[in-house]
Design a protein around this motif. Structure first.
Motif, PDB file in Angstrom:
ATOM      1  N   ARG A 155       0.886  -1.169   0.000  1.00  0.00           N
ATOM      2  CA  ARG A 155       0.000   0.000   0.000  1.00  0.00           C
ATOM      3  C   ARG A 155       0.920   1.213   0.000  1.00  0.00           C
ATOM      4  O   ARG A 155       1.546   1.527   0.999  1.00  0.00           O
ATOM      5  CB  ARG A 155      -0.913  -0.022   1.209  1.00  0.00           C
ATOM      6  CG  ARG A 155      -1.874  -1.206   1.141  1.00  0.00           C
ATOM      7  CD  ARG A 155      -3.134  -0.943   1.934  1.00  0.00           C
ATOM      8  NE  ARG A 155      -4.097  -1.988   1.670  1.00  0.00           N
ATOM      9  CZ  ARG A 155      -5.051  -1.900   0.748  1.00  0.00           C
ATOM     10  NH1 ARG A 155      -5.162  -0.839   0.015  1.00  0.00           N
ATOM     11  NH2 ARG A 155      -5.900  -2.892   0.577  1.00  0.00           N
ATOM     12  N   LEU A 156       1.019   1.852  -1.166  1.00  0.00           N
ATOM     13  CA  LEU A 156       2.005   2.912  -1.374  1.00  0.00           C
ATOM     14  C   LEU A 156       1.350   4.280  -1.419  1.00  0.00           C
ATOM     15  O   LEU A 156       0.428   4.507  -2.198  1.00  0.00           O
ATOM     16  CB  LEU A 156       2.774   2.651  -2.673  1.00  0.00           C
ATOM     17  CG  LEU A 156       3.473   1.285  -2.764  1.00  0.00           C
ATOM     18  CD1 LEU A 156       4.092   1.101  -4.138  1.00  0.00           C
ATOM     19  CD2 LEU A 156       4.504   1.135  -1.665  1.00  0.00           C
ATOM     20  N   ASP A 157       1.853   5.174  -0.593  1.00  0.00           N
ATOM     21  CA  ASP A 157       1.430   6.571  -0.618  1.00  0.00           C
ATOM     22  C   ASP A 157       2.179   7.278  -1.737  1.00  0.00           C
ATOM     23  O   ASP A 157       3.195   6.776  -2.237  1.00  0.00           O
ATOM     24  CB  ASP A 157       1.756   7.244   0.723  1.00  0.00           C
ATOM     25  CG  ASP A 157       0.914   6.689   1.868  1.00  0.00           C
ATOM     26  OD1 ASP A 157      -0.274   6.369   1.633  1.00  0.00           O
ATOM     27  OD2 ASP A 157       1.452   6.592   2.988  1.00  0.00           O
ATOM     28  N   PRO A 158       1.721   8.467  -2.142  1.00  0.00           N
ATOM     29  CA  PRO A 158       2.445   9.209  -3.174  1.00  0.00           C
ATOM     30  C   PRO A 158       3.925   9.381  -2.795  1.00  0.00           C
ATOM     31  O   PRO A 158       4.263   9.628  -1.639  1.00  0.00           O
ATOM     32  CB  PRO A 158       1.710  10.549  -3.215  1.00  0.00           C
ATOM     33  CG  PRO A 158       0.312  10.204  -2.812  1.00  0.00           C
ATOM     34  CD  PRO A 158       0.484   9.149  -1.745  1.00  0.00           C
ATOM     35  N   GLY A 159       4.776   9.214  -3.805  1.00  0.00           N
ATOM     36  CA  GLY A 159       6.215   9.357  -3.594  1.00  0.00           C
ATOM     37  C   GLY A 159       6.990   8.481  -4.561  1.00  0.00           C
ATOM     38  O   GLY A 159       6.424   7.849  -5.450  1.00  0.00           O
ATOM     39  N   VAL A 184       4.684   7.141  -7.671  1.00  0.00           N
ATOM     40  CA  VAL A 184       3.278   7.007  -7.295  1.00  0.00           C
ATOM     41  C   VAL A 184       2.706   8.412  -7.095  1.00  0.00           C
ATOM     42  O   VAL A 184       3.188   9.165  -6.255  1.00  0.00           O
ATOM     43  CB  VAL A 184       3.133   6.171  -5.996  1.00  0.00           C
ATOM     44  CG1 VAL A 184       1.684   6.125  -5.537  1.00  0.00           C
ATOM     45  CG2 VAL A 184       3.685   4.765  -6.203  1.00  0.00           C
ATOM     46  N   HIS A 185       1.692   8.754  -7.895  1.00  0.00           N
ATOM     47  CA  HIS A 185       1.087  10.088  -7.796  1.00  0.00           C
ATOM     48  C   HIS A 185      -0.186  10.098  -6.968  1.00  0.00           C
ATOM     49  O   HIS A 185      -0.641  11.151  -6.536  1.00  0.00           O
ATOM     50  CB  HIS A 185       0.791  10.642  -9.195  1.00  0.00           C
ATOM     51  CG  HIS A 185       2.040  10.975  -9.941  1.00  0.00           C
ATOM     52  ND1 HIS A 185       2.700  12.159  -9.781  1.00  0.00           N
ATOM     53  CD2 HIS A 185       2.761  10.256 -10.823  1.00  0.00           C
ATOM     54  CE1 HIS A 185       3.775  12.178 -10.544  1.00  0.00           C
ATOM     55  NE2 HIS A 185       3.834  11.029 -11.185  1.00  0.00           N
ATOM     56  N   HIS A 186      -0.793   8.952  -6.785  1.00  0.00           N
ATOM     57  CA  HIS A 186      -2.005   8.804  -5.977  1.00  0.00           C
ATOM     58  C   HIS A 186      -1.892   7.450  -5.302  1.00  0.00           C
ATOM     59  O   HIS A 186      -1.435   6.492  -5.923  1.00  0.00           O
ATOM     60  CB  HIS A 186      -3.247   8.872  -6.880  1.00  0.00           C
ATOM     61  CG  HIS A 186      -4.520   8.962  -6.117  1.00  0.00           C
ATOM     62  ND1 HIS A 186      -5.152   7.850  -5.600  1.00  0.00           N
ATOM     63  CD2 HIS A 186      -5.274  10.014  -5.758  1.00  0.00           C
ATOM     64  CE1 HIS A 186      -6.249   8.225  -4.969  1.00  0.00           C
ATOM     65  NE2 HIS A 186      -6.344   9.533  -5.047  1.00  0.00           N
ATOM     66  N   GLY A 187      -2.277   7.352  -4.052  1.00  0.00           N
ATOM     67  CA  GLY A 187      -2.148   6.092  -3.324  1.00  0.00           C
ATOM     68  C   GLY A 187      -2.603   4.896  -4.143  1.00  0.00           C
ATOM     69  O   GLY A 187      -3.583   4.977  -4.884  1.00  0.00           O
ATOM     70  N   SER A 211      -2.359   6.214 -11.935  1.00  0.00           N
ATOM     71  CA  SER A 211      -1.541   7.388 -11.582  1.00  0.00           C
ATOM     72  C   SER A 211      -0.142   7.040 -11.112  1.00  0.00           C
ATOM     73  O   SER A 211       0.418   7.703 -10.249  1.00  0.00           O
ATOM     74  CB  SER A 211      -2.249   8.240 -10.520  1.00  0.00           C
ATOM     75  OG  SER A 211      -3.485   8.690 -11.000  1.00  0.00           O
ATOM     76  N   CYS A 212       0.433   5.986 -11.696  1.00  0.00           N
ATOM     77  CA  CYS A 212       1.798   5.586 -11.365  1.00  0.00           C
ATOM     78  C   CYS A 212       2.630   5.521 -12.643  1.00  0.00           C
ATOM     79  O   CYS A 212       2.101   5.312 -13.724  1.00  0.00           O
ATOM     80  CB  CYS A 212       1.817   4.205 -10.713  1.00  0.00           C
ATOM     81  SG  CYS A 212       0.917   4.125  -9.156  1.00  0.00           S
ATOM     82  N   MET A 213       3.936   5.679 -12.489  1.00  0.00           N
ATOM     83  CA  MET A 213       4.852   5.608 -13.623  1.00  0.00           C
ATOM     84  C   MET A 213       6.081   4.819 -13.213  1.00  0.00           C
ATOM     85  O   MET A 213       6.509   4.873 -12.052  1.00  0.00           O
ATOM     86  CB  MET A 213       5.250   7.016 -14.060  1.00  0.00           C
ATOM     87  CG  MET A 213       6.052   7.060 -15.317  1.00  0.00           C
ATOM     88  SD  MET A 213       5.108   6.332 -16.681  1.00  0.00           S
ATOM     89  CE  MET A 213       6.343   6.275 -17.927  1.00  0.00           C
ATOM     90  N   LEU A 214       6.650   4.084 -14.150  1.00  0.00           N
ATOM     91  CA  LEU A 214       7.866   3.318 -13.914  1.00  0.00           C
ATOM     92  C   LEU A 214       8.946   3.863 -14.839  1.00  0.00           C
ATOM     93  O   LEU A 214       8.758   3.918 -16.056  1.00  0.00           O
ATOM     94  CB  LEU A 214       7.612   1.835 -14.205  1.00  0.00           C
ATOM     95  CG  LEU A 214       8.767   0.898 -13.936  1.00  0.00           C
ATOM     96  CD1 LEU A 214       9.105   0.857 -12.446  1.00  0.00           C
ATOM     97  CD2 LEU A 214       8.449  -0.497 -14.447  1.00  0.00           C
ATOM     98  N   HIS A 215      10.054   4.293 -14.260  1.00  0.00           N
ATOM     99  CA  HIS A 215      11.179   4.812 -15.032  1.00  0.00           C
ATOM    100  C   HIS A 215      12.318   3.809 -14.961  1.00  0.00           C
ATOM    101  O   HIS A 215      12.632   3.292 -13.881  1.00  0.00           O
ATOM    102  CB  HIS A 215      11.646   6.154 -14.461  1.00  0.00           C
ATOM    103  CG  HIS A 215      10.569   7.181 -14.417  1.00  0.00           C
ATOM    104  ND1 HIS A 215      10.193   7.919 -15.512  1.00  0.00           N
ATOM    105  CD2 HIS A 215       9.775   7.590 -13.402  1.00  0.00           C
ATOM    106  CE1 HIS A 215       9.220   8.746 -15.174  1.00  0.00           C
ATOM    107  NE2 HIS A 215       8.940   8.559 -13.896  1.00  0.00           N
ATOM    108  N   THR A 216      12.944   3.550 -16.106  1.00  0.00           N
ATOM    109  CA  THR A 216      14.051   2.603 -16.150  1.00  0.00           C
ATOM    110  C   THR A 216      15.137   3.126 -17.083  1.00  0.00           C
ATOM    111  O   THR A 216      14.953   4.129 -17.764  1.00  0.00           O
ATOM    112  CB  THR A 216      13.578   1.217 -16.641  1.00  0.00           C
ATOM    113  OG1 THR A 216      13.148   1.335 -17.995  1.00  0.00           O
ATOM    114  CG2 THR A 216      12.454   0.673 -15.794  1.00  0.00           C
TER     115      THR A 216
END
Length: 175
Positions: free
Chosen positions: A84-88, A140-143, A118-123
């Motif tokens: 359960r990930l909060d924004p960050g 993560v932009h939104h929980g 509302s999440c993004m993965l950068h590699t």
């Protein structure tokens, strides 16, 4: 030219049939970390900042995305470890071992369901000869709730000319 999912699957372990896509292989979430100390990039080297393990909790009901990969009813499997990930920003470790064969370059891209939440993965670029269990920056932009083992990225291979093969610091990581 990008290679077929069947070809890519020969260089990713373990995989099951559901992970093999027309043009790549879905990677699963293996672990999540949060960087807690600064890192450093210099002309003569680098230091990765200290990290802490983000502990998953057992899932006990529908997550915040009822239309997600679990089906239309949003039912979660009882007891599945869930982050359960909060924004960050987080470091996401892939659950699979990847090998980039000679004559190829690898890329990891987010699955659309990750971005729709509302999440993004950068590699980074994965050079020919790399072998290991890599990681990416999960923004993560939104929980969001992501189950361990959920498919959240896709690994693709493209034919490429190259000079030598990867022999860097991350060769063989987490094998």
């Amino acid at each position: 030219m990008f290679r077929s999912g069947t070809f890519v699957a020969e260089h990713v372990t373990p995989t099951d049939d559901d992970q093999v896509q027309p043009n790549g292989v879905d990677l699963t979430l293996g672990a999540v970390y949060e960087q807690v100390e600064p890192g450093r990039l210099g002309r003569a080297g680098k230091t990765v900042g200290e990290r802490r393990v983000v502990e998953p909790v057992p899932e006990s009901g529908p997550g915040p995305n009822p239309e997600g990969d679990r089906g239309r009813d949003g039912a979660a499997d009882e007891g599945i470890p869930t982050y359960r990930l909060d924004p960050g920003g987080y470091v996401a470790e892939y659950g699979e071992r990847v090998g980039v064969p000679e004559g190829h370059v690898g890329f990891v891209l987010p699955r659309s369901s990750l971005m729709r939440n509302s999440c993004m993965l950068h590699t980074a670029v994965w050079d020919a000869g790399y072998e290991g269990r890599g990681e990416g920056l999960l923004e993560v932009h939104h929980g969001v709730a992501i189950e361990r083992g959920a498919r959240f990225a896709q690994f693709v291979l493209a034919a490429a000319d190259h000079d030598g093969t990867y022999e860097g610091d991350y060769q063989g990581e987490r094998l």
